[in-house]
Scaffold this motif. Sequence first.
Motif, PDB file in Angstrom:
ATOM      1  N   GLN A   1       0.812  -1.202   0.000  1.00  0.00           N
ATOM      2  CA  GLN A   1       0.000   0.000   0.000  1.00  0.00           C
ATOM      3  C   GLN A   1       0.857   1.268   0.000  1.00  0.00           C
ATOM      4  O   GLN A   1       0.660   2.181   0.781  1.00  0.00           O
ATOM      5  N   HIS A   2       1.838   1.279  -0.892  1.00  0.00           N
ATOM      6  CA  HIS A   2       2.703   2.437  -1.105  1.00  0.00           C
ATOM      7  C   HIS A   2       3.606   2.743   0.082  1.00  0.00           C
ATOM      8  O   HIS A   2       4.257   3.782   0.109  1.00  0.00           O
ATOM      9  N   ASN A   3       3.660   1.888   1.060  1.00  0.00           N
ATOM     10  CA  ASN A   3       4.552   2.108   2.203  1.00  0.00           C
ATOM     11  C   ASN A   3       5.904   1.493   1.868  1.00  0.00           C
ATOM     12  O   ASN A   3       6.281   0.447   2.377  1.00  0.00           O
ATOM     13  N   ARG A   4       6.649   2.190   0.995  1.00  0.00           N
ATOM     14  CA  ARG A   4       7.831   1.559   0.436  1.00  0.00           C
ATOM     15  C   ARG A   4       9.092   2.384   0.669  1.00  0.00           C
ATOM     16  O   ARG A   4      10.001   2.390  -0.124  1.00  0.00           O
ATOM     17  N   HIS A   5       9.118   3.095   1.745  1.00  0.00           N
ATOM     18  CA  HIS A   5      10.361   3.741   2.168  1.00  0.00           C
ATOM     19  C   HIS A   5      10.379   3.745   3.692  1.00  0.00           C
ATOM     20  O   HIS A   5       9.344   3.689   4.337  1.00  0.00           O
ATOM     21  N   ILE A   6      11.556   3.781   4.248  1.00  0.00           N
ATOM     22  CA  ILE A   6      11.697   3.740   5.697  1.00  0.00           C
ATOM     23  C   ILE A   6      12.638   4.854   6.130  1.00  0.00           C
ATOM     24  O   ILE A   6      13.685   5.078   5.516  1.00  0.00           O
ATOM     25  N   LEU A   7      12.257   5.549   7.195  1.00  0.00           N
ATOM     26  CA  LEU A   7      13.075   6.622   7.749  1.00  0.00           C
ATOM     27  C   LEU A   7      13.698   6.184   9.065  1.00  0.00           C
ATOM     28  O   LEU A   7      13.055   5.512   9.876  1.00  0.00           O
ATOM     29  N   PHE A   8      14.939   6.560   9.259  1.00  0.00           N
ATOM     30  CA  PHE A   8      15.647   6.303  10.509  1.00  0.00           C
ATOM     31  C   PHE A   8      16.236   7.633  10.999  1.00  0.00           C
ATOM     32  O   PHE A   8      16.717   8.435  10.200  1.00  0.00           O
ATOM     33  N   HIS A   9      16.193   7.830  12.306  1.00  0.00           N
ATOM     34  CA  HIS A   9      16.772   9.028  12.900  1.00  0.00           C
ATOM     35  C   HIS A   9      17.896   8.584  13.842  1.00  0.00           C
ATOM     36  O   HIS A   9      17.645   8.069  14.921  1.00  0.00           O
ATOM     37  N   CYS A  10      19.125   8.768  13.392  1.00  0.00           N
ATOM     38  CA  CYS A  10      20.278   8.241  14.138  1.00  0.00           C
ATOM     39  C   CYS A  10      21.154   9.346  14.722  1.00  0.00           C
ATOM     40  O   CYS A  10      22.356   9.155  14.920  1.00  0.00           O
ATOM     41  N   GLN A  11      20.540  10.505  15.000  1.00  0.00           N
ATOM     42  CA  GLN A  11      21.334  11.605  15.562  1.00  0.00           C
ATOM     43  C   GLN A  11      21.960  11.229  16.901  1.00  0.00           C
ATOM     44  O   GLN A  11      23.037  11.715  17.245  1.00  0.00           O
ATOM     45  N   LYS A  12      21.296  10.362  17.647  1.00  0.00           N
ATOM     46  CA  LYS A  12      21.793   9.995  18.972  1.00  0.00           C
ATOM     47  C   LYS A  12      22.708   8.777  18.931  1.00  0.00           C
ATOM     48  O   LYS A  12      23.167   8.309  19.975  1.00  0.00           O
ATOM     49  N   SER A  13      22.984   8.278  17.752  1.00  0.00           N
ATOM     50  CA  SER A  13      23.832   7.100  17.628  1.00  0.00           C
ATOM     51  C   SER A  13      25.301   7.518  17.600  1.00  0.00           C
ATOM     52  O   SER A  13      25.720   8.318  16.757  1.00  0.00           O
TER      53      SER A  13
ATOM     54  N   PHE B   1      23.493  -1.892   9.058  1.00  0.00           N
ATOM     55  CA  PHE B   1      22.096  -2.321   9.088  1.00  0.00           C
ATOM     56  C   PHE B   1      21.689  -2.788  10.483  1.00  0.00           C
ATOM     57  O   PHE B   1      20.542  -2.598  10.899  1.00  0.00           O
ATOM     58  N   ALA B   2      22.615  -3.392  11.205  1.00  0.00           N
ATOM     59  CA  ALA B   2      22.309  -3.784  12.582  1.00  0.00           C
ATOM     60  C   ALA B   2      22.024  -2.551  13.427  1.00  0.00           C
ATOM     61  O   ALA B   2      21.109  -2.551  14.267  1.00  0.00           O
ATOM     62  N   GLU B   3      22.794  -1.492  13.212  1.00  0.00           N
ATOM     63  CA  GLU B   3      22.569  -0.242  13.951  1.00  0.00           C
ATOM     64  C   GLU B   3      21.223   0.369  13.567  1.00  0.00           C
ATOM     65  O   GLU B   3      20.499   0.891  14.416  1.00  0.00           O
ATOM     66  N   LEU B   4      20.862   0.300  12.280  1.00  0.00           N
ATOM     67  CA  LEU B   4      19.559   0.808  11.853  1.00  0.00           C
ATOM     68  C   LEU B   4      18.425   0.012  12.481  1.00  0.00           C
ATOM     69  O   LEU B   4      17.406   0.577  12.893  1.00  0.00           O
ATOM     70  N   LEU B   5      18.580  -1.309  12.550  1.00  0.00           N
ATOM     71  CA  LEU B   5      17.563  -2.135  13.189  1.00  0.00           C
ATOM     72  C   LEU B   5      17.367  -1.751  14.643  1.00  0.00           C
ATOM     73  O   LEU B   5      16.248  -1.752  15.164  1.00  0.00           O
ATOM     74  N   PHE B   6      18.475  -1.396  15.301  1.00  0.00           N
ATOM     75  CA  PHE B   6      18.403  -0.991  16.702  1.00  0.00           C
ATOM     76  C   PHE B   6      17.540   0.263  16.861  1.00  0.00           C
ATOM     77  O   PHE B   6      16.776   0.403  17.819  1.00  0.00           O
ATOM     78  N   HIS B   7      17.630   1.170  15.888  1.00  0.00           N
ATOM     79  CA  HIS B   7      16.868   2.424  15.954  1.00  0.00           C
ATOM     80  C   HIS B   7      15.479   2.302  15.334  1.00  0.00           C
ATOM     81  O   HIS B   7      14.673   3.227  15.450  1.00  0.00           O
TER      82      HIS B   7
END
Length: 331
Positions: A156-168, A201-207
């Motif tokens: 249903q057009h949900n085909r992008h993902i945002l991550f906010h890693c400023q605190k990483s 990618f592991a770090e992204l999964l964490f966030h």
Amino acid sequence: MTESEKEHKKNSRLQSTIYEKFETVCVEDKEVYVFKLDEQRKSTTLAYERNPKFEIVKHSRYSIIPFHIHDYIEMNYVYSGSCTALVQDQIIHLKSGDICIMDTLVPHTITDVEEEDIVINFLMSKSYFTASMLSRISSNSIISDFLLDAITQDRQHNRHILFHCQKSDKFEYLVENLLCEYYNPSFCAKDIIDAYMILIFAELLFHYQRDTNTNSSISRQPYILEILQFIEENFQTCTLNSTAEHFSFHPNYLSRMIKKNTGKGFKQLLQEQKLNKAGFLLANTEKSVEEVLMEIGYQNHGFFNKIFKERYGLLPKEYRKYKKADKNGGE
């Protein structure tokens, strides 16, 4: 500043003639360009020749990039400054530390990138992303399967993902080391780059948990990844009822919630995790097939062989032989 960026800075309305060579298609009644990984590699002099499935490019500042889709998965990382992503009809303001991952068929472009704004684009073919990356994250877990589905399936057009890693504290460090290896490769550069991508990618999964709760209207609702984590850690004994009780849900509600967020039922997720664990044990231990069955909670050898072959394309003993040959550099 590249020569191209200097030209576009002088003339902000300058349109690159390179796009005249690109194919166009109609997506949702809008004509968009099609960017292909092979063409992107030809357009840069710093293409990493050792891996044709992976490319890193700095986003071209000041230039006008038309709406486009691509045949690869793209990860945009705002290293410094800010930019604006136009994704379908959505405007997304990105700042330093933000990451946006785009699926292959999402019409989008990046704008408002000026001299102080550094955006790094990671271009990955689907085969690189699935085989080399997600299969190694979280021990072949249903969490990584969930992230893959969220990126690559038309949901249903949900085909992008945002991550906010400023605190990483890790993410920028990992990217900088990856860039050093990419542009000044050592003898084992390909393996080192793959390892850094796994860590990234592991770090992204964490966030990811924080990001999945952004649009939740129920502040106490547990993240879907918490539920998947529980299934992953308790797959040998958990049931729909015991999982629902753990999260204080009615089983029917939990079943609908899992289906809505993952596109899969509880039993399917549980079976996938058992098969993931079986694949890991066969590839990395000397346990017999019977011992593997006991560890993952299956008793019917014939049924296990059937579902294992459906997932991996090989019977358990064939899979073990193939993985050992692969580790030893065989065919």
